[in-house]
Design a protein around this motif. Structure first.
Motif, mmCIF file in Angstrom:
data_model
loop_
_atom_site.group_PDB
_atom_site.id
_atom_site.type_symbol
_atom_site.label_atom_id
_atom_site.label_comp_id
_atom_site.label_asym_id
_atom_site.label_seq_id
_atom_site.Cartn_x
_atom_site.Cartn_y
_atom_site.Cartn_z
ATOM 1 N N LEU A 151 34.952 12.444 -0.767
ATOM 2 C CA LEU A 151 34.963 11.667 0.472
ATOM 3 C C LEU A 151 35.321 10.207 0.215
ATOM 4 O O LEU A 151 34.812 9.600 -0.725
ATOM 5 C CB LEU A 151 33.567 11.741 1.101
ATOM 6 N N LEU A 152 36.172 9.683 1.059
ATOM 7 C CA LEU A 152 36.377 8.240 1.104
ATOM 8 C C LEU A 152 35.989 7.804 2.510
ATOM 9 O O LEU A 152 36.624 8.211 3.485
ATOM 10 C CB LEU A 152 37.833 7.866 0.820
ATOM 11 N N SER A 153 34.924 7.041 2.579
ATOM 12 C CA SER A 153 34.454 6.584 3.877
ATOM 13 C C SER A 153 34.671 5.078 3.971
ATOM 14 O O SER A 153 34.332 4.343 3.053
ATOM 15 C CB SER A 153 32.962 6.921 3.989
ATOM 16 N N VAL A 154 35.266 4.640 5.070
ATOM 17 C CA VAL A 154 35.551 3.212 5.252
ATOM 18 C C VAL A 154 34.766 2.727 6.470
ATOM 19 O O VAL A 154 34.979 3.212 7.580
ATOM 20 C CB VAL A 154 37.066 2.973 5.450
ATOM 21 N N VAL A 155 33.860 1.801 6.249
ATOM 22 C CA VAL A 155 33.035 1.268 7.333
ATOM 23 C C VAL A 155 33.386 -0.212 7.478
ATOM 24 O O VAL A 155 33.252 -0.985 6.528
ATOM 25 C CB VAL A 155 31.532 1.425 7.015
ATOM 26 N N VAL A 156 33.836 -0.574 8.677
ATOM 27 C CA VAL A 156 34.350 -1.932 8.885
ATOM 28 C C VAL A 156 33.588 -2.596 10.030
ATOM 29 O O VAL A 156 33.392 -1.990 11.086
ATOM 30 C CB VAL A 156 35.854 -1.887 9.240
#
Ligand code: FES
Lengths: 287, 156
Positions: A151-156
């Motif tokens: 998983l690559l999770s990006v939280v911005v």
């Protein structure tokens, strides 16, 4: 000599900038632009996501700016710059075909080469997405052969929708398989995403926090609370990598301007592991 | 087979772990609702009668000021809860709630729940602990936003 330029036989002094030409300029927000740069004479050494360069606006001054693309790829070097002072404003105003100075790369990196076998959670606040953009691209590139993987999770997080960087590109990351969560502090009706602090989004990341690694960048107060929230969700401290900013002058460990507790940020950072010492330093008002 | 209201309540993260008796009490004040995107769930100043346990979807909480565009100050989504104004006088909504992603929720009648909590103090205490935990979490989030988390130039 480690700091000498790798290209050619000429030894370059680490405090001497190389000339780079602006070959592309993209406005990201009202006060932030991305400059695409190609060397006029010869290039700086190969860079890794998370490192920074010292950029010179000739006749104005020099500042440290993170590299905002994946420099391993065959493309111009990119820096995303917010106009907050004289030098950054001058750099932002450099016209296409204009020339600026670049020296570097300096400092530690995100270590993306070690992350292909692990879930990775990228957490960015405001302009903090810029130093993470190269890491996100590199991680997506590594996933590509199988189309699957970890998983690559990006939280911005950002103040409001107009302050979001790389909006189009974020959607491309999502299409490439990244799990994307974008939140803002306030919005006008019509914004369909979440409104709230970035730390509130972390519990929704579909990762096993005890095994995942987090890369966190943004203003220091955001890093502090994000790192704490990740620890509360079960992530071991040494799985959290943070990028810290200090006033850099020389960039090579000579002047001491970038001191942070026992560290010189230009040499020992900007990417640090969020261990107990880092936590204590971030929480201390005296540093 | 459709789940009963009690099952939906018993599995909702906010009330998960309540005794079956307490869940039944809450279920007696509740019904299931669906609302479409764009619908106003409640409006600032109107009588506040309902607590919503959100199962899926999203509600935006808006502040309206004369002569200015409304401002969304928070969104509440899956597994959370929206609406506290039914708890305390004058029982009026202090914000406007607009559905921004199709909503599936359990709507709990506030005055019915207050009545049951007053009659059964143990139930009242359990519910207040759950609600206070969420309110504390929201208060902390609001404090973080007062810090203007993204306000300086770090990271460039
Ligand atoms: S910037 Fe001079 S020692 Fe780090």
């Amino acid at each position: 000599m480690a700091l000498a330029a790798e290209a050619g036989s000429e030894v370059r002094h680490p405090l001497t900038p190389l000339r780079y030409r602006v070959v592309g300029k993209r406005r990201e927000t009202e006060d932030t632009v991305t400059l695409s740069l190609l060397p006029v004479d010869r290039p700086i050494a190969l860079t890794r996501p998370g490192q920074f360069n010292m950029l010179t606006g000739f006749g104005v001054g020099e500042i440290a700016i993170s590299i905002s693309n994946d420099p391993a790829a065959e493309e111009p070097l990119e820096h995303t710059i917010r106009a907050v002072g004289a030098v950054s404003s001058a750099l932002c105003q450099t016209p296409p075909e204009g020339v600026i100075g670049v020296r570097g790369p300096f400092g530690t990196d995100w270590g993306v080469a070690e992350l292909s076998q692990t879930d990775t959670i990228v957490v960015a606040g405001g302009i903090g997405l810029a130093p993470l953009r190269g890491a996100i691209r590199a991680l997506l590139e590594r996933r590509r052969p199988s189309g699957k993987g970890h998983l690559l999770s990006v939280v911005v997080g950002a103040r409001n929708p107009s302050q979001l960087l790389f909006e189009e590109e974020m959607l491309a990351w999502q299409r490439a398989g990244a799990h994307l969560q974008v939140t803002v502090d306030t919005a006008r009706p019509g914004w369909s995403g979440p409104v709230g602090v970035v730390t509130d989004q972390l519990a929704r990341v579909p990762a096993d926090f005890s095994n995942a690694v987090a890369l966190v960048c943004g203003p220091e107060v955001m890093i502090r609370y994000t790192a704490r929230a990740l620890v509360d969700l079960g992530m071991p401290r040494d799985h959290i990598r943070i990028s810290l900013e200090r006033n850099m002058q020389c960039g090579v460990g000579l002047c001491g301007h970038c001191q942070l507790g026992p560290w010189l940020t230009c040499r020992d950072g900007p990417v640090f592991t969020y261990d107990l010492r880092a936590e204590g330093i971030l929480a201390s008002p005296h540093r | 087979m459709a789940e009963s209201i009690a099952e939906l309540i018993g599995r909702h993260p906010v009330l998960e772990g309540l005794s079956p008796e307490d869940v039944e009490q809450v279920a007696g004040c509740s019904h299931n609702i669906v609302a479409e995107m764009g619908e106003i769930l409640f409006r600032e100043g109107d009588p506040a009668t309902t607590l919503y346990l959100i199962r899926r979807g999203q509600v935006s909480l808006e502040i309206h000021a004369p002569g200015r565009e409304p401002l969304v100050i928070e969104t509440v989504g899956d597994g959370s809860v929206v609406g506290w104004s039914w708890l305390f006088p004058p029982y009026r909504w202090t914000l406007t709630g607009r559905v921004t992603a199709t909503l599936g929720a359990v709507a709990i009648d506030g005055s019915c729940l207050r009545g049951k909590a007053d009659a059964d103090r143990a139930l009242g205490y359990v519910l207040m602990r759950r609600f206070a935990a969420i309110m504390l979490q929201r208060l902390l989030a609001t404090r973080l936003r007062l810090l203007d988390l993204y306000g300086d130039g770090a990271g460039s």
